[in-house]
Motif scaffolding. Structure first.
Motif, PDB file in Angstrom:
ATOM      1  N   ARG A  75       0.798  -1.220   0.000  1.00 53.95           N
ATOM      2  CA  ARG A  75       0.000   0.000   0.000  1.00 53.95           C
ATOM      3  C   ARG A  75       0.832   1.271   0.000  1.00 53.95           C
ATOM      4  NH1 ARG A  75      -3.412  -2.684   4.822  1.00 53.95           N
ATOM      5  NH2 ARG A  75      -1.262  -3.309   5.249  1.00 53.95           N
ATOM      6  N   ASN A  76       2.137   1.149   0.207  1.00 48.25           N
ATOM      7  CA  ASN A  76       3.018   2.308   0.151  1.00 48.25           C
ATOM      8  C   ASN A  76       4.453   1.830  -0.058  1.00 48.25           C
ATOM      9  OD1 ASN A  76       4.154   1.696   2.887  1.00 48.25           O
ATOM     10  ND2 ASN A  76       2.094   2.289   3.560  1.00 48.25           N
ATOM     11  N   ASP A  77       5.367   2.768  -0.297  1.00 49.45           N
ATOM     12  CA  ASP A  77       6.759   2.417  -0.588  1.00 49.45           C
ATOM     13  C   ASP A  77       7.444   1.738   0.595  1.00 49.45           C
ATOM     14  OD1 ASP A  77       6.510   3.456  -3.102  1.00 49.45           O
ATOM     15  OD2 ASP A  77       7.400   5.408  -2.609  1.00 49.45           O
ATOM     16  N   GLU A  78       7.135   2.196   1.801  1.00 56.01           N
ATOM     17  CA  GLU A  78       7.757   1.603   2.988  1.00 56.01           C
ATOM     18  C   GLU A  78       7.364   0.130   3.138  1.00 56.01           C
ATOM     19  OE1 GLU A  78       7.945   2.307   7.854  1.00 56.01           O
ATOM     20  OE2 GLU A  78       6.794   3.658   6.558  1.00 56.01           O
ATOM     21  N   GLU A  79       6.105  -0.164   2.929  1.00 60.49           N
ATOM     22  CA  GLU A  79       5.623  -1.542   3.039  1.00 60.49           C
ATOM     23  C   GLU A  79       6.237  -2.402   1.935  1.00 60.49           C
ATOM     24  OE1 GLU A  79       1.383  -2.724   4.544  1.00 60.49           O
ATOM     25  OE2 GLU A  79       1.318  -2.613   2.343  1.00 60.49           O
ATOM     26  N   ARG A  80       6.314  -1.841   0.732  1.00 59.02           N
ATOM     27  CA  ARG A  80       6.886  -2.567  -0.394  1.00 59.02           C
ATOM     28  C   ARG A  80       8.349  -2.911  -0.128  1.00 59.02           C
ATOM     29  NH1 ARG A  80       5.681   0.890  -3.603  1.00 59.02           N
ATOM     30  NH2 ARG A  80       3.654   0.059  -4.229  1.00 59.02           N
ATOM     31  N   GLN A  81       9.087  -1.969   0.430  1.00 61.45           N
ATOM     32  CA  GLN A  81      10.498  -2.195   0.732  1.00 61.45           C
ATOM     33  C   GLN A  81      10.663  -3.265   1.813  1.00 61.45           C
ATOM     34  OE1 GLN A  81      13.083  -0.920  -0.866  1.00 61.45           O
ATOM     35  NE2 GLN A  81      14.539  -2.051   0.407  1.00 61.45           N
ATOM     36  N   ARG A  82       9.783  -3.256   2.804  1.00 62.97           N
ATOM     37  CA  ARG A  82       9.872  -4.245   3.891  1.00 62.97           C
ATOM     38  C   ARG A  82       9.671  -5.665   3.362  1.00 62.97           C
ATOM     39  NH1 ARG A  82       6.353  -6.546   7.878  1.00 62.97           N
ATOM     40  NH2 ARG A  82       4.544  -5.339   7.170  1.00 62.97           N
ATOM     41  N   PHE A  83       8.666  -5.848   2.513  1.00 63.89           N
ATOM     42  CA  PHE A  83       8.417  -7.183   1.972  1.00 63.89           C
ATOM     43  C   PHE A  83       9.533  -7.616   1.017  1.00 63.89           C
ATOM     44  CE2 PHE A  83       3.811  -6.047   2.847  1.00 63.89           C
ATOM     45  CZ  PHE A  83       3.755  -6.827   3.989  1.00 63.89           C
TER      46      PHE A  83
END
Length: 248
Positions: A95-103
């Motif tokens: 849902r956002n860049d931070e979440e994408r980077q974490r996964f």
């Protein structure tokens, strides 16, 4: 006269008391069954909850991540790619860049650990083969086609052109596998290096059985991509339609 009345009353009273006792016992037993069923249901729910928590932990995910993954699998993503792993699914639908980077970081760590285990097992397998069958050619878990004409001949199957170190290419392979699609894969820029092709297949967890059964084939590009005349970047999923190669 009074004694006769009392004599007749005693049996009636006894019957009433016995009936009350039987009703109470039946009620208690029924209540016990309900309590037992409730307890079993609670235990089953508890096991399922623990199972979800354990699965989330296996992937390095939070409990709420696993809930969202389950929800995603019930929507369009679950229809298009029903067997997509949790990290890829959550990364695609971040849902956002931070979440994408974490996964993405979780998936890199998970795949690194998996590849290390697979390479260790491959070495053990190779050693076992040499020890047990020293005069026979070793059988590998994946296969590669080494030579074929430069011009790609259409056979009705999907052809997927990819390149190494390409996340979009890896995701395309995962989607095709999750959907159970058959396809011929061609690595552009592989320099006919079989080891490189096999290592890539292990990194993306390409199903060895699909390769052995030729439902998925691994091939070096050998100039085929340039000969198709299809515009756009890689990955490219194409099929020959009426003599023309078209993106799918």
């Amino acid at each position: 006269m009074a004694s006769q009345t009392l004599s007749r009353t005693k049996p009636a009273l006894a019957v009433a008391v016995l009936a009350a006792l039987l009703i109470g016992l039946a009620s208690a037993l029924a209540g016990g069954d309900v309590t037992s069923d409730t307890r079993l249901s609670q235990q089953r729910d508890s096991r399922e909850t623990r199972s979800d928590e354990q699965q989330a932990e296996d992937w390095g995910l939070l409990a709420e991540d696993w809930v969202r993954y389950r929800q995603l699998q019930q929507g369009p993503l679950g229809v298009y790619s029903p067997n997509l792993d949790p990290l890829t699914a959550l990364g695609i639908e971040a849902r956002n860049d931070e979440e994408r980077q974490r996964f993405a970081e979780l998936q890199v760590r998970a795949e690194s650990a998996r590849v290390s285990k697979e390479l260790a097992y491959q070495r053990a397998y190779d050693q076992a083969w040499k020890r047990l069958y020293p005069t026979l050619q070793i059988v590998t878990l994946t296969a590669a086609a080494n030579s074929s004409p430069t011009r790609l001949q259409g056979n009705g199957r999907l052809a997927l052109f990819i390149e190494d170190n390409c996340m979009a290419c890896n995701l395309q392979v995962k989607k095709l596998q999750a959907a159970g699609r058959d396809f011929d894969l061609y690595m552009v820029g592989s320099d006919n290096d079989d080891a490189r092709l096999r290592q890539w297949a292990q990194r993306v967890a390409l199903d060895p059985r699909s390769v052995r059964e030729r439902r998925v084939t691994l091939n070096h590009d050998g100039g085929r991509w340039g000969s198709l005349g299809v515009a756009g970047d890689l990955p490219a999923l194409v099929r020959e339609v009426d003599g023309q190669w078209q993106r799918q």
